[in-house]
Design a protein around this motif. Structure first.
Motif, PDB file in Angstrom:
ATOM      1  N   MET A 188       0.825  -1.209   0.000  1.00 56.90           N
ATOM      2  CA  MET A 188       0.000   0.000   0.000  1.00 56.90           C
ATOM      3  C   MET A 188       0.860   1.260   0.000  1.00 56.90           C
ATOM      4  SD  MET A 188      -2.968  -1.048   2.721  1.00 56.90           S
ATOM      5  CE  MET A 188      -3.652  -2.709   2.703  1.00 56.90           C
ATOM      6  N   LEU A 189       1.843   1.324   0.901  1.00 51.17           N
ATOM      7  CA  LEU A 189       2.627   2.553   1.072  1.00 51.17           C
ATOM      8  C   LEU A 189       3.484   2.850  -0.157  1.00 51.17           C
ATOM      9  CD1 LEU A 189       3.694   1.893   4.768  1.00 51.17           C
ATOM     10  CD2 LEU A 189       2.061   3.623   3.995  1.00 51.17           C
ATOM     11  N   ALA A 190       4.300   1.881  -0.570  1.00 46.91           N
ATOM     12  CA  ALA A 190       5.129   2.082  -1.766  1.00 46.91           C
ATOM     13  C   ALA A 190       4.271   2.060  -3.025  1.00 46.91           C
ATOM     14  CB  ALA A 190       6.213   1.018  -1.834  1.00 46.91           C
ATOM     15  N   GLY A 191       3.242   1.227  -3.026  1.00 49.79           N
ATOM     16  CA  GLY A 191       2.366   1.129  -4.191  1.00 49.79           C
ATOM     17  C   GLY A 191       1.657   2.423  -4.504  1.00 49.79           C
ATOM     18  N   ALA A 192       1.246   3.159  -3.470  1.00 47.57           N
ATOM     19  CA  ALA A 192       0.595   4.456  -3.694  1.00 47.57           C
ATOM     20  C   ALA A 192       1.543   5.428  -4.375  1.00 47.57           C
ATOM     21  CB  ALA A 192       0.109   5.033  -2.367  1.00 47.57           C
ATOM     22  N   MET A 193       2.828   5.352  -4.014  1.00 50.19           N
ATOM     23  CA  MET A 193       3.827   6.217  -4.647  1.00 50.19           C
ATOM     24  C   MET A 193       4.031   5.834  -6.111  1.00 50.19           C
ATOM     25  SD  MET A 193       4.749   8.342  -2.274  1.00 50.19           S
ATOM     26  CE  MET A 193       6.392   8.962  -2.634  1.00 50.19           C
ATOM     27  N   VAL A 194       4.018   4.543  -6.397  1.00 53.42           N
ATOM     28  CA  VAL A 194       4.154   4.070  -7.778  1.00 53.42           C
ATOM     29  C   VAL A 194       2.986   4.560  -8.619  1.00 53.42           C
ATOM     30  CG1 VAL A 194       4.162   2.009  -9.244  1.00 53.42           C
ATOM     31  CG2 VAL A 194       5.524   2.052  -7.139  1.00 53.42           C
ATOM     32  N   ALA A 195       1.781   4.351  -8.111  1.00 55.82           N
ATOM     33  CA  ALA A 195       0.591   4.797  -8.845  1.00 55.82           C
ATOM     34  C   ALA A 195       0.621   6.306  -9.058  1.00 55.82           C
ATOM     35  CB  ALA A 195      -0.671   4.387  -8.089  1.00 55.82           C
ATOM     36  N   GLY A 196       0.998   7.051  -8.001  1.00 50.38           N
ATOM     37  CA  GLY A 196       1.050   8.505  -8.114  1.00 50.38           C
ATOM     38  C   GLY A 196       2.097   8.980  -9.103  1.00 50.38           C
ATOM     39  N   LYS A 197       3.224   8.284  -9.178  1.00 48.55           N
ATOM     40  CA  LYS A 197       4.249   8.688 -10.152  1.00 48.55           C
ATOM     41  C   LYS A 197       3.748   8.488 -11.579  1.00 48.55           C
ATOM     42  CE  LYS A 197       9.044   8.229 -11.613  1.00 48.55           C
ATOM     43  NZ  LYS A 197       9.220   9.706 -11.688  1.00 48.55           N
ATOM     44  N   ILE A 198       3.108   7.370 -11.831  1.00 47.41           N
ATOM     45  CA  ILE A 198       2.581   7.131 -13.175  1.00 47.41           C
ATOM     46  C   ILE A 198       1.507   8.164 -13.516  1.00 47.41           C
ATOM     47  CG2 ILE A 198       1.318   5.482 -14.626  1.00 47.41           C
ATOM     48  CD1 ILE A 198       2.763   3.253 -13.033  1.00 47.41           C
ATOM     49  N   MET A 199       0.747   8.591 -12.516  1.00 45.51           N
ATOM     50  CA  MET A 199      -0.258   9.642 -12.716  1.00 45.51           C
ATOM     51  C   MET A 199       0.369  11.033 -12.805  1.00 45.51           C
ATOM     52  SD  MET A 199      -3.152   8.452  -9.959  1.00 45.51           S
ATOM     53  CE  MET A 199      -3.804   6.781  -9.944  1.00 45.51           C
ATOM     54  N   ASP A 200       1.672  11.134 -12.598  1.00 51.12           N
ATOM     55  CA  ASP A 200       2.422  12.390 -12.649  1.00 51.12           C
ATOM     56  C   ASP A 200       1.977  13.373 -11.576  1.00 51.12           C
ATOM     57  OD1 ASP A 200       4.499  13.945 -13.658  1.00 51.12           O
ATOM     58  OD2 ASP A 200       3.203  14.992 -15.084  1.00 51.12           O
ATOM     59  N   LEU A 201       1.739  12.855 -10.378  1.00 51.97           N
ATOM     60  CA  LEU A 201       1.427  13.743  -9.267  1.00 51.97           C
ATOM     61  C   LEU A 201       2.667  14.536  -8.873  1.00 51.97           C
ATOM     62  CD1 LEU A 201      -0.702  11.518  -6.832  1.00 51.97           C
ATOM     63  CD2 LEU A 201      -1.489  12.981  -8.702  1.00 51.97           C
ATOM     64  N   PRO A 202       2.502  15.767  -8.420  1.00 57.30           N
ATOM     65  CA  PRO A 202       3.641  16.519  -7.883  1.00 57.30           C
ATOM     66  C   PRO A 202       4.088  15.894  -6.566  1.00 57.30           C
ATOM     67  CG  PRO A 202       1.608  17.700  -7.473  1.00 57.30           C
ATOM     68  CD  PRO A 202       1.243  16.526  -8.352  1.00 57.30           C
ATOM     69  N   SER A 203       5.223  16.335  -6.061  1.00 57.48           N
ATOM     70  CA  SER A 203       5.762  15.716  -4.853  1.00 57.48           C
ATOM     71  C   SER A 203       4.797  15.827  -3.679  1.00 57.48           C
ATOM     72  CB  SER A 203       7.122  16.320  -4.507  1.00 57.48           C
ATOM     73  OG  SER A 203       7.017  17.712  -4.312  1.00 57.48           O
ATOM     74  N   GLY A 204       4.114  16.944  -3.554  1.00 60.59           N
ATOM     75  CA  GLY A 204       3.144  17.080  -2.477  1.00 60.59           C
ATOM     76  C   GLY A 204       1.990  16.102  -2.616  1.00 60.59           C
ATOM     77  N   GLY A 205       1.548  15.892  -3.841  1.00 58.64           N
ATOM     78  CA  GLY A 205       0.492  14.919  -4.092  1.00 58.64           C
ATOM     79  C   GLY A 205       0.938  13.498  -3.771  1.00 58.64           C
ATOM     80  N   LEU A 206       2.200  13.195  -4.084  1.00 53.63           N
ATOM     81  CA  LEU A 206       2.741  11.877  -3.757  1.00 53.63           C
ATOM     82  C   LEU A 206       2.779  11.657  -2.254  1.00 53.63           C
ATOM     83  CD1 LEU A 206       5.654  11.810  -6.342  1.00 53.63           C
ATOM     84  CD2 LEU A 206       3.682  10.271  -6.341  1.00 53.63           C
ATOM     85  N   GLN A 207       3.177  12.705  -1.528  1.00 53.79           N
ATOM     86  CA  GLN A 207       3.230  12.598  -0.072  1.00 53.79           C
ATOM     87  C   GLN A 207       1.828  12.384   0.497  1.00 53.79           C
ATOM     88  OE1 GLN A 207       5.818  15.627   1.417  1.00 53.79           O
ATOM     89  NE2 GLN A 207       5.567  15.036   3.571  1.00 53.79           N
ATOM     90  N   ASN A 208       0.855  13.077  -0.073  1.00 52.63           N
ATOM     91  CA  ASN A 208      -0.536  12.846   0.323  1.00 52.63           C
ATOM     92  C   ASN A 208      -0.983  11.426   0.013  1.00 52.63           C
ATOM     93  OD1 ASN A 208      -1.677  15.240   1.535  1.00 52.63           O
ATOM     94  ND2 ASN A 208      -1.463  16.256  -0.452  1.00 52.63           N
ATOM     95  N   ALA A 209      -0.600  10.914  -1.160  1.00 51.21           N
ATOM     96  CA  ALA A 209      -0.999   9.565  -1.554  1.00 51.21           C
ATOM     97  C   ALA A 209      -0.499   8.538  -0.551  1.00 51.21           C
ATOM     98  CB  ALA A 209      -0.468   9.255  -2.955  1.00 51.21           C
ATOM     99  N   MET A 210       0.759   8.673  -0.110  1.00 50.05           N
ATOM    100  CA  MET A 210       1.278   7.725   0.872  1.00 50.05           C
ATOM    101  C   MET A 210       0.557   7.882   2.203  1.00 50.05           C
ATOM    102  SD  MET A 210       5.181   6.565   1.689  1.00 50.05           S
ATOM    103  CE  MET A 210       5.806   8.184   2.148  1.00 50.05           C
ATOM    104  N   GLY A 211       0.205   9.104   2.556  1.00 44.78           N
ATOM    105  CA  GLY A 211      -0.550   9.311   3.782  1.00 44.78           C
ATOM    106  C   GLY A 211      -1.931   8.684   3.724  1.00 44.78           C
ATOM    107  N   ILE A 212      -2.582   8.777   2.580  1.00 47.21           N
ATOM    108  CA  ILE A 212      -3.893   8.149   2.417  1.00 47.21           C
ATOM    109  C   ILE A 212      -3.754   6.629   2.471  1.00 47.21           C
ATOM    110  CG2 ILE A 212      -5.866   7.862   0.864  1.00 47.21           C
ATOM    111  CD1 ILE A 212      -5.174  10.712  -0.215  1.00 47.21           C
ATOM    112  N   ALA A 213      -2.690   6.108   1.860  1.00 46.58           N
ATOM    113  CA  ALA A 213      -2.435   4.669   1.921  1.00 46.58           C
ATOM    114  C   ALA A 213      -2.243   4.219   3.365  1.00 46.58           C
ATOM    115  CB  ALA A 213      -1.217   4.319   1.082  1.00 46.58           C
ATOM    116  N   TYR A 214      -1.532   5.023   4.141  1.00 48.07           N
ATOM    117  CA  TYR A 214      -1.317   4.660   5.539  1.00 48.07           C
ATOM    118  C   TYR A 214      -2.637   4.556   6.291  1.00 48.07           C
ATOM    119  CZ  TYR A 214       0.220   4.911  10.396  1.00 48.07           C
ATOM    120  OH  TYR A 214       0.403   4.658  11.732  1.00 48.07           O
ATOM    121  N   SER A 215      -3.604   5.359   5.925  1.00 51.63           N
ATOM    122  CA  SER A 215      -4.907   5.307   6.599  1.00 51.63           C
ATOM    123  C   SER A 215      -5.631   3.986   6.314  1.00 51.63           C
ATOM    124  CB  SER A 215      -5.786   6.482   6.164  1.00 51.63           C
ATOM    125  OG  SER A 215      -6.243   6.321   4.831  1.00 51.63           O
TER     126      SER A 215
END
Length: 504
Positions: A188-215
């Motif tokens: 979940m944690l690393a996977g959210a970052m992978v998905a976000g990178k492919i979606m071209d999220l900015p770094s702040g969005g990636l950090q949010n994605a990992m936080g949402i995964a942690y939830s």
């Protein structure tokens, strides 16, 4: 190795940029910036080449698990849900939303326990990441092989870093029984970052994605103890949750920015505050851990592999026959190993566990069963884990002659543990002994891309989904040259079973 309590992080770590006074969320921010900025040409060629092996191996495992118990139920369920047709279910070709495709495909990848493992981290780093990256790429459209490879390389490296940073003890006085599973958490944690990178999220969005995964972070080992199919289904759930996390971040939903290192973050909540900062981010972008991954030669828990190889060696080198074996002693060197693959301890209970709807998972996690197969057949093959194979009289008889002995010392805090097998032939007072430390596929005894291609062909031969040899060769060639692929949808389209037996 020194560990640090993370409430708050304040220790100096020169290898992590001399961060004597980190600001809150600094580790997560560095990871997010690294993901956002890193490009294909920044990654060492050797890391890229080995990651191709991991990609091919994971896709082969998913094809092999296409009709496995639990995997078909998940695929049927997500297909019945309908939704926007974004990504294919491997083998079937049904188009479903990306997170649903990832749920089905990652379940397949883990189903036969033939996917790769990071032994020191005691985790499966790739079984969630490759399927979810493929699903997000297909959904996005126009994602090149280079972009896909970037994300997968970074994701596997981060999964290993997150999973190994707690420095778990497997021997000695500090050993504690594990109840949580790193595998599903890091999916979940690393996977959210992978998905976000492919979606071209900015770094702040990636950090949010990992936080949402942690939830959503969950995953435990109780299913292993009970032989439940959720061992494999949790892999799919983690992949699905990762994509949902990135999608929510893309829509502006915020997540915890200190998801790993905060007072209530991952390491404090689930690892007692243990985290080696140098492992987590110390050489981020300068060293990639991908090449530490072991590719499995056998379809079972990785703890079992060295003993299985030792048993195979005895059959091959000593020419022993199953009927001549009076008893077998397998020496187990640490408590983690023993607890996971040597229970139940009673011989009758072990044999009884091979029957019924939970028998396959029990077999995949049973040291006595796998060694019995190796001694009976001289090899360990996928078909032996099916109902007829695992309950055959020869294997059950051999299991009754096997004893597992916990005789490790306080310093045996190392994985993989050596496989030491003593075989006593009828009438013999001394055993024939074999010891194996590094099986084929371990970083110290690595599989080449050609080796993995051979394993891929074997795995896909086993699959209930029928893939022609020509189609399988094209999949191998496409992954080998993935940096030239203009659109990952081209690969996804190949991962559908043929409708006729041409080219078999």
């Amino acid at each position: 190795m020194v560990t640090h309590n993370l409430a708050p992080i304040s220790q100096s770590d020169p290898s992590a940029g001399n961060a004597a006074n980190w600001s809150p969320g600094e580790a997560e921010r560095r990871i997010a910036v690294h993901f956002h900025q890193t490009r294909y040409e920044d990654i060492p060629p050797a890391t890229l080449d080995f990651t191709k092996c991991l990609m091919l191996d994971t896709i082969g495992a998913a094809i092999a698990g296409f009709q496995a118990e639990g995997a078909t139920a998940v695929a049927d369920l997500v297909t019945s849900w309908g939704g926007t047709p974004q990504a294919r279910i491997i083998g079937r070709g049904d188009m479903v939303p990306a997170h649903q495709a990832a749920m089905a495909n990652a379940t397949m990848a883990r189903a036969l326990e033939i996917d790769d493992v990071h032994e020191q981290g005691m985790l499966h780093p790739t079984a969630s990441i490759v399927p979810l990256a493929l699903a997000v790429s297909e959904a996005a459209g126009g994602i090149t092989g280079r972009q896909f490879a970037e994300a997968v390389v970074l994701g596997i490296d981060l999964a290993i870093r997150i999973g190994t940073a707690p420095r778990a003890e497997v021997a000695g006085g500090r050993t504690q029984p594990r109840t949580q599973s790193h595998t599903y958490h890091i999916g979940m944690l690393a996977g959210a970052m992978v998905a976000g990178k492919i979606m071209d999220l900015p770094s702040g969005g990636l950090q949010n994605a990992m936080g949402i995964a942690y939830s959503q972070c969950a995953g435990n080992l109780q299913a292993v103890a009970e032989g439940a199919l959720t061992v494999r289904v949790q892999q799919g759930l983690s992949a699905s949750a990762a994509i949902v996390s990135a999608e929510l971040a893309r829509l502006g939903v915020t997540g915890a920015m200190q998801s790993l290192t905060g007072v209530s973050g991952y390491y404090n909540a689930l690892h007692g505050g243990r985290c080696d900062r140098a492992v987590l981010i110390g050489d981020l972008g300068r060293r990639y851990a991908n090449e530490e991954v072991s590719i499995k030669p056998y379809p079972c828990c990785k703890h079992i592999h060295t003993a299985a190889a030792a048993a195979e060696n005895l059959v091959r080198e000593q020419g022993i026959r199953a009927d001549d074996i009076e008893r077998v002693v397998i020496h187990v060197k640490n408590q983690e190993y023993y607890d996971l693959v040597c229970r139940p301890e009673g011989r009758e209970e072990r044999r009884a566990s091979m029957f019924g709807e939970r028998g396959m998972v029990h077999a995949q996690m049973s040291l006595p069963f796998v060694v019995a197969v190796a001694l009976c057949d001289g090899k360990v093959s996928l078909d032996r884990f099916e109902a007829a194979g695992r309950t055959s009289d020869d294997v059950l008889s051999m299991m009754g002659r096997i004893e597992t002995v916990m005789d490790g010392g306080p310093d045996d805090n190392v994985l993989p543990t050596p496989g030491i097998v003593d075989v006593y032939l009828a009438g013999a007072s001394t055993p024939l002994t074999s010891e194996v430390r590094y099986v084929k596929g371990h970083p110290m005894n690595r599989m080449s891309f050609d080796d993995v291609a051979g394993k891929f062909m074997d795995m896909t031969d086993f699959s209930g989904a029928w893939f022609s040899r020509d189609r399988r060769r094209r999949i191998i060639e496409m992954i080998h040259a993935i940096e030239t692929l203009p659109d990952m949808s081209d690969l996804a389209a190949l991962l559908v079973a043929d409708t006729s037996p041409a080219n078999s």
